[in-house]
Motif scaffolding. Structure first.
Motif, short mmCIF file in Angstrom:
data_model
loop_
_atom_site.label_atom_id
_atom_site.label_comp_id
_atom_site.label_asym_id
_atom_site.label_seq_id
_atom_site.Cartn_x
_atom_site.Cartn_y
_atom_site.Cartn_z
N UNK A 128 0.83 -1.21 0.00
CA UNK A 128 0.00 0.00 0.00
C UNK A 128 0.87 1.26 0.00
N UNK A 129 1.92 1.27 0.81
CA UNK A 129 2.84 2.42 0.82
C UNK A 129 3.52 2.60 -0.52
N UNK A 130 3.87 1.48 -1.16
CA UNK A 130 4.50 1.56 -2.49
C UNK A 130 3.53 2.16 -3.51
N UNK A 131 2.26 1.75 -3.44
CA UNK A 131 1.25 2.30 -4.34
C UNK A 131 1.12 3.81 -4.16
N UNK A 132 1.01 4.24 -2.91
CA UNK A 132 0.88 5.67 -2.65
C UNK A 132 2.11 6.44 -3.12
N UNK A 133 3.27 5.87 -2.90
CA UNK A 133 4.51 6.53 -3.31
C UNK A 133 4.57 6.69 -4.83
N UNK A 134 4.25 5.62 -5.55
CA UNK A 134 4.27 5.68 -7.02
C UNK A 134 3.21 6.65 -7.54
N UNK A 135 2.02 6.60 -6.97
CA UNK A 135 0.96 7.50 -7.42
C UNK A 135 1.34 8.96 -7.18
#
Length: 173
Positions: free
Chosen positions: A143-150
């Motif tokens: 989830x943190x990776x998704x937010x970071x990429x977005x």
């Protein structure tokens, strides 16, 4: 003792004027209450309608995004990094794929792979061994990776391109 008629007449006038005053106060209170309830009802409905319209718009946007074909873009290299642990350091390898909607987003992601790799490596290297040892910790990292990429792509492209970050390989030694 006889009561004088003038006093009786004056007392009845005072009593009548008090009754009239109480009636007027009651009517004024009822009118003000009706106005307050009406304002609350009409203004409250506008806010509720705006919230409902906003939710409907978001749901419609989600349907539009879901109607396009899903593309999976794999990162060209696995992410290798060391994490310090309580007793020893651990070597972690994560293979990642990004899910996007539509061929335009597929091309856009491939164009920005170095930026995405930097964002993911920064996110992954901030994790700890105890969290990655559990399923909940892996889900949180995803989830943190998704937010970071977005957030990284939002500043470059002006919109959120990536829908999901998928771990296709996860090894911790």
């Amino acid at each position: 003792m006889a009561v004088e008629p003038a006093l009786l007449l004056e007392e009845t006038k005072v009593a009548k004027s008090r009754k009239v005053l109480i009636i007027f106060i009651g009517i004024a209170f009822a009118v003000l209450s009706c106005i307050a309830v009406g304002l609350w009802f009409f203004l409250g409905n506008d806010a509720d309608e705006r919230k409902a319209a906003r939710a409907a718009t978001q749901a419609q946007d989600a349907k539009v995004n879901d109607s396009r074909e899903a593309f999976y873009v794999g990162m060209p290299r696995p992410f290798l990094f060391n994490l310090p642990g309580a007793d020893r350091s651990r070597l972690v390898e994560i293979r990642v794929q990004l899910m996007v909607r539509g061929s335009d987003d597929d091309v856009l992601i491939k164009k920005h792979i170095p930026l995405i790799e930097d964002s993911l490596l920064t996110t992954f290297s901030g994790a700890n061994v105890q969290a990655l040892s559990s399923l909940a910790g892996k889900d949180e990292l995803r989830h943190l990776a998704l937010l970071s990429v977005q957030n990284t792509l939002q500043s470059v492209t002006g919109r959120r391109v990536v829908e999901k970050v998928l771990f296709t390989g996860f090894v911790m030694q």
